[in-house]
Motif scaffolding. Structure first.
Motif, PDB file in Angstrom:
ATOM      1  N   HIS A 537       0.803  -1.218   0.000  1.00  9.54           N
ATOM      2  CA  HIS A 537       0.000   0.000   0.000  1.00  9.54           C
ATOM      3  C   HIS A 537       0.840   1.274   0.000  1.00  9.54           C
ATOM      4  O   HIS A 537       0.286   2.371  -0.017  1.00  9.54           O
ATOM      5  CB  HIS A 537      -0.921   0.006   1.221  1.00  9.54           C
ATOM      6  N   ASP A 638       2.968   6.210  -6.106  1.00 13.29           N
ATOM      7  CA  ASP A 638       1.964   5.292  -5.560  1.00 13.29           C
ATOM      8  C   ASP A 638       1.847   4.004  -6.378  1.00 13.29           C
ATOM      9  O   ASP A 638       1.362   2.990  -5.869  1.00 13.29           O
ATOM     10  CB  ASP A 638       0.607   5.995  -5.506  1.00 13.29           C
ATOM     11  N   ALA A 707      -4.060  -1.245 -13.574  1.00 13.42           N
ATOM     12  CA  ALA A 707      -5.039  -1.095 -12.489  1.00 13.42           C
ATOM     13  C   ALA A 707      -4.464  -0.287 -11.335  1.00 13.42           C
ATOM     14  O   ALA A 707      -5.159   0.554 -10.736  1.00 13.42           O
ATOM     15  CB  ALA A 707      -5.488  -2.476 -12.006  1.00 13.42           C
ATOM     16  N   ALA A 708      -3.186  -0.523 -11.003  1.00 11.69           N
ATOM     17  CA  ALA A 708      -2.553   0.233  -9.917  1.00 11.69           C
ATOM     18  C   ALA A 708      -2.422   1.707 -10.275  1.00 11.69           C
ATOM     19  O   ALA A 708      -2.659   2.585  -9.433  1.00 11.69           O
ATOM     20  CB  ALA A 708      -1.183  -0.367  -9.604  1.00 11.69           C
ATOM     21  N   THR A 710      -4.312   3.331 -12.390  1.00 12.25           N
ATOM     22  CA  THR A 710      -5.673   3.884 -12.402  1.00 12.25           C
ATOM     23  C   THR A 710      -6.134   4.225 -10.993  1.00 12.25           C
ATOM     24  O   THR A 710      -6.708   5.298 -10.754  1.00 12.25           O
ATOM     25  CB  THR A 710      -6.635   2.881 -13.053  1.00 12.25           C
ATOM     26  N   GLN A 711      -5.878   3.330 -10.055  1.00  9.56           N
ATOM     27  CA  GLN A 711      -6.265   3.593  -8.665  1.00  9.56           C
ATOM     28  C   GLN A 711      -5.533   4.814  -8.113  1.00  9.56           C
ATOM     29  O   GLN A 711      -6.134   5.660  -7.439  1.00  9.56           O
ATOM     30  CB  GLN A 711      -5.978   2.359  -7.810  1.00  9.56           C
ATOM     31  N   ALA A 712      -4.227   4.907  -8.396  1.00 10.81           N
ATOM     32  CA  ALA A 712      -3.447   6.043  -7.905  1.00 10.81           C
ATOM     33  C   ALA A 712      -3.909   7.350  -8.535  1.00 10.81           C
ATOM     34  O   ALA A 712      -4.004   8.385  -7.868  1.00 10.81           O
ATOM     35  CB  ALA A 712      -1.961   5.807  -8.185  1.00 10.81           C
ATOM     36  N   ASP A 714      -6.910   7.984  -9.822  1.00  5.16           N
ATOM     37  CA  ASP A 714      -8.238   8.318  -9.298  1.00  5.16           C
ATOM     38  C   ASP A 714      -8.138   8.953  -7.914  1.00  5.16           C
ATOM     39  O   ASP A 714      -8.877   9.891  -7.587  1.00  5.16           O
ATOM     40  CB  ASP A 714      -9.100   7.058  -9.232  1.00  5.16           C
ATOM     41  N   ASN A 715      -7.230   8.439  -7.098  1.00  5.62           N
ATOM     42  CA  ASN A 715      -7.045   8.981  -5.755  1.00  5.62           C
ATOM     43  C   ASN A 715      -6.554  10.423  -5.798  1.00  5.62           C
ATOM     44  O   ASN A 715      -7.083  11.297  -5.094  1.00  5.62           O
ATOM     45  CB  ASN A 715      -6.050   8.109  -4.986  1.00  5.62           C
ATOM     46  N   ARG A 727      -5.190  13.150 -15.262  1.00  4.46           N
ATOM     47  CA  ARG A 727      -5.543  11.823 -14.756  1.00  4.46           C
ATOM     48  C   ARG A 727      -5.712  10.862 -15.928  1.00  4.46           C
ATOM     49  O   ARG A 727      -5.165   9.751 -15.924  1.00  4.46           O
ATOM     50  CB  ARG A 727      -6.813  11.919 -13.934  1.00  4.46           C
TER      51      ARG A 727
END
Length: 754
Positions: A537, A638, A707-708, A710-712, A714-715, A727
């Motif tokens: 994380h 991230d 995916a990682a 994208t998550q970072a 989006d955050n 983004r």
């Protein structure tokens, strides 16, 4: 001596107060050229501003030597400053906002597409009175229309400031990593030291010494002093056939040639200093004129009059240091008491520029014996116990005059490790966080290089050894270039500051590593109740210790242990973390009795200055990968492809084939970052003894990496630190990347896995 001069100046001010109007200003503007801007409904005006300063106005009271400068018939001190304006052809389309950019060493500053689209106006104007060393004043600076002379053509912005002809003093110049019989220039940051020797034909009274070694924290091993008969000022000639010293840089020749394993330090007499602070005032007055005045004293109209409601000053690196310096001097108030800029944005600026003392060198980057960290470096009023200086802050003067701008500051790792940034966070005592004023927002880009990297997303970054160490280091870095970009943060903060100034919309919350853990930084701590490994994380380093009761500070001592830096990262020896080689500290110099160490003005007389204290520096804690914790959420950190560093390591001769060795080999490379990529598979990292998880263990597949990211992304977007367009671009870059997506991979980080 200094106190006597101040009293005499005050007496003179009282005697002449009745005859001297207080509001000196830009008196004439000359637009030398108007040209369309390709692709935009804009035009560019290039010209000069002629102005004058009152030595008796309180807004100019801190300018060193202004009272001794030549004056015109009105008792004013004159200057000439270049300017460039980019404005809508139809000013009815103007937004009312002007961006006033600070040229970095005279260079141009572009205007981004979004600001063109918004109808904003752009102003650049000169401020650096020594004119960036090599960039001399162009011919025709004084030329006026109808005078029969040619208007100047300038490649770099300039300001013509007064010169104290005949005044002399002593300064220090340094020659590093030079070898052979050729003449060696006296440079600072690759540009000439801007002062000439008193008499280039004689060096009596000047002293050339050698250093065998220097550490980052100021420990020097001296070698022999060079006899005056064994060196000369040579103007680019040779020791046996010197040439006249008529142009900068001043050059020195040594009998028998220079030895690359030694540093040569020259203490020499110089003449004719610039009144550098007059350039700071010129920058103020040019903005004030174009914001407020209808016309000049010769009825030349202001092409922007009536169309500017708000203004923002913006500077990057050296220019950001100037922005902080400008505010500290109270220059955001003009001579008529009006606010000059409503917003300010110092980017990647860790100090204040040395632009208000006699013999100042604005090109300096705080290498040994360079000014720039004197006086308060923090915004709020705060004590300076270590240096025994008054309790002060950068905003003191603008608070008294109610002219403080809204401030956004952005910076990253390189500013911490080489440009002495953390003093502005925790002061010289480094025991507690200095409160941030309500009008300031602070954003730290973790694990980044100076100005940000190229944003490259690849599992095979360019080979190590291509990074050049800036300043006078003249070395190469042993590590790869750091690709973490600043683009996303800069784009977001540009929009945020614009909205804050125009509409009062608050920017996102400040984010930077602190001594006191704060709620906003919760996501960056190993804070949960279990004993699992939070490495996936990007949280804390001590995975076996629950930290829910005692969160760790994110600002720590600059040691491997305190940082939590992982042992065994390829290419990073444990020895780099020693105090003598790792982080550039602030030095508390004694510049002499005629220099005001709190104001950073006056006349330095100690050359070189004794070091009274080495100020403690702190650095961000890192995670299990060696990436910094704290600061704004950053996609590359991230969802990393390696360890990203705000520092690099200066290579030795064996690494890059130098003649002799770089003098600072094995120490941190001056303000440039580095990267150590992750290995691709678990088997590869185990064979290499790399403690960091491989791409295979981290992401598994190309889709896992996407995916990682994208998550970072989006955050960062959801929390307000990334624009939607950036983004989307970051996610698409990951989709198109070669990460676990090279020929034969089959979309897997380890094609051999089922």
């Amino acid at each position: 001596m200094k106190r006597t001069l101040q009293l005499l100046s005050c007496t003179a001010a009282v005697a002449l107060a009745w005859a001297q109007p207080a509001d000196a200003r830009v008196t004439r503007i000359v637009v030398d050229k108007v040209a369309p801007i390709t692709g935009q409904p804009y035009e560019q005006l290039t010209g000069r501003a002629f102005g004058e300063l009152s030595p008796y106005n309180r807004s100019n009271s801190e300018i060193t030597d202004l009272g001794h400068a030549p004056r015109n018939a009105r008792g004013r001190v004159e200057y000439i400053a270049s300017f460039v304006i980019r404005k809508p052809v139809d000013m009815a389309a103007a937004s009312g906002l002007m961006w006033h950019d600070v040229p970095n060493r005279g260079g141009d500053v572009g205007f981004s597409v979004d600001l063109f689209a918004a109808g904003d106006t752009h102003l650049l104007s000169g401020w650096q009175g020594d004119n960036a060393g090599a960039t001399r004043l162009p011919a025709g600076v004084d030329c006026l229309p109808g005078a029969g002379c040619t208007a100047p053509v300038f490649a770099n912005h300039y300001v013509k400031t007064p010169v104290l002809v005949g005044t002399t003093g002593k300064i220090v110049g340094r020659i590093i990593n030079r070898s052979g019989a050729n003449a060696a220039p006296l440079n600072v940051m690759g540009n000439p030291i801007p002062y000439f020797p008193v008499d280039w034909t004689k060096n009596a009274g000047d002293k050339l010494t050698t250093h065998v070694s220097e550490t980052i924290n100021g420990k020097i091993t001296e070698g022999p002093t060079i006899a005056n008969g064994d060196w000369k000022y040579c103007g680019g000639g040779t020791f046996d056939a010197p040439l006249p010293v008529t142009a900068l840089p001043v050059q020195v020749c040594l009998k028998g040639g220079f030895d690359a394993t030694k540093l040569y330090q020259l203490t020499y007499r110089v003449k004719d200093p610039y009144v550098l602070g007059a350039g700071t005032a010129a920058f103020r007055d040019v903005q004030s004129f174009f914001r407020y005045e209808a016309k000049d004293d010769f009825n030349n109209p202001n092409p922007l009059y009536g169309h500017i409601r708000k203004a923002i000053v913006r500077g990057s690196s050296q220019s950001g240091n100037f922005t902080r310096h400008f505010i500290f001097l109270g220059m955001n108030e003009d001579e008529s008491g009006r606010i000059v800029h409503d917003g300010a944005w110092p980017l990647i600026a860790g100090r204040r520029v040395a632009n208000n003392s006699r013999w100042g060198q604005p090109d300096g980057v705080l290498e040994l014996y360079q000014m720039g960290s004197e006086g308060p470096q923090w915004w709020s009023k705060y004590p300076d116990h270590v240096r025994d200086l008054p309790t002060r802050g950068i905003l003191d003067r603008c608070k008294r005059s109610h002219t403080c701008p809204k401030i956004v500051e952005t910076f990253g790792g390189a500013e911490v490790f080489a440009l002495k940034m953390t003093t502005s966070w925790v002061g010289t005592s480094a025991k507690e966080d200095i409160p941030l004023p309500d009008n300031v927002r602070r954003y730290y880009l973790p694990s980044s290089t100076h100005g940000g990297g190229n944003g490259q997303t690849t599992e095979n970054p360019a080979a190590a050894g291509a990074v050049s160490c800036p300043g006078n280091n003249w070395g190469k870095g042993t590590l790869r270039a750091n690709p973490v970009p600043a683009t996303g943060l800069v784009n977001r903060m540009r929009a945020a500051l614009r909205d804050w100034v125009l509409a009062g919309t608050p920017p996102p919350p400040s984010q930077w590593p602190t001594l006191e853990p704060i709620h906003a930084q919760k996501d960056w701590h190993d804070w949960d109740d279990d004993d699992d490994d939070d490495r996936d994380h990007g949280w804390g380093q001590d995975h076996d210790k629950p930290q829910h009761k005692h969160w760790k500070p994110l600002l720590v001592e600059p040691s491997m242990k305190d940082m939590g830096f992982p042992h065994g990262v390829p290419g990073i020896p444990d020895s780099i973390f020693k105090p003598e080689s790792f982080i550039f500290p602030v030095f508390d110099y004694d510049w002499g009795p005629d220099y005001d160490h709190s104001e950073a003005n006056g006349v330095p007389t100690n050359a070189p200055p004794p070091i009274k204290h080495v100020i403690k520096m702190l650095v961000p804690r890192v995670d299990a990968d060696g990436n910094e914790m704290g600061g704004v959420p950053t996609v590359q950190v991230d969802a990393p492809l390696g360890t990203y560093l705000g520092w690099n390591i200066t290579a030795g001769a064996a690494d890059v084939g130098y003649d002799g060795r770089p003098f600072h080999a094995g120490q941190v490379c001056n303000y440039v970052g580095g990267m150590v990529p992750f290995l691709k598979t678990k088997a590869q990292r185990l064979a290499a003894g790399d403690p960091r998880m491989s791409l295979e263990e981290r992401y598994g597949t190309h889709d896992g990496y996407v995916a990682a990211v994208t998550q970072a992304a989006d955050n960062a977007f959801a929390k307000g630190y990334l624009l939607q367009a950036d983004r989307d671009a970051l996610v698409q870059q990951a989709v198109s990347s070669d990460v676990c997506n090279q020929p034969g991979d089959g979309g897997k980080c380890n094609p051999a896995t089922p």
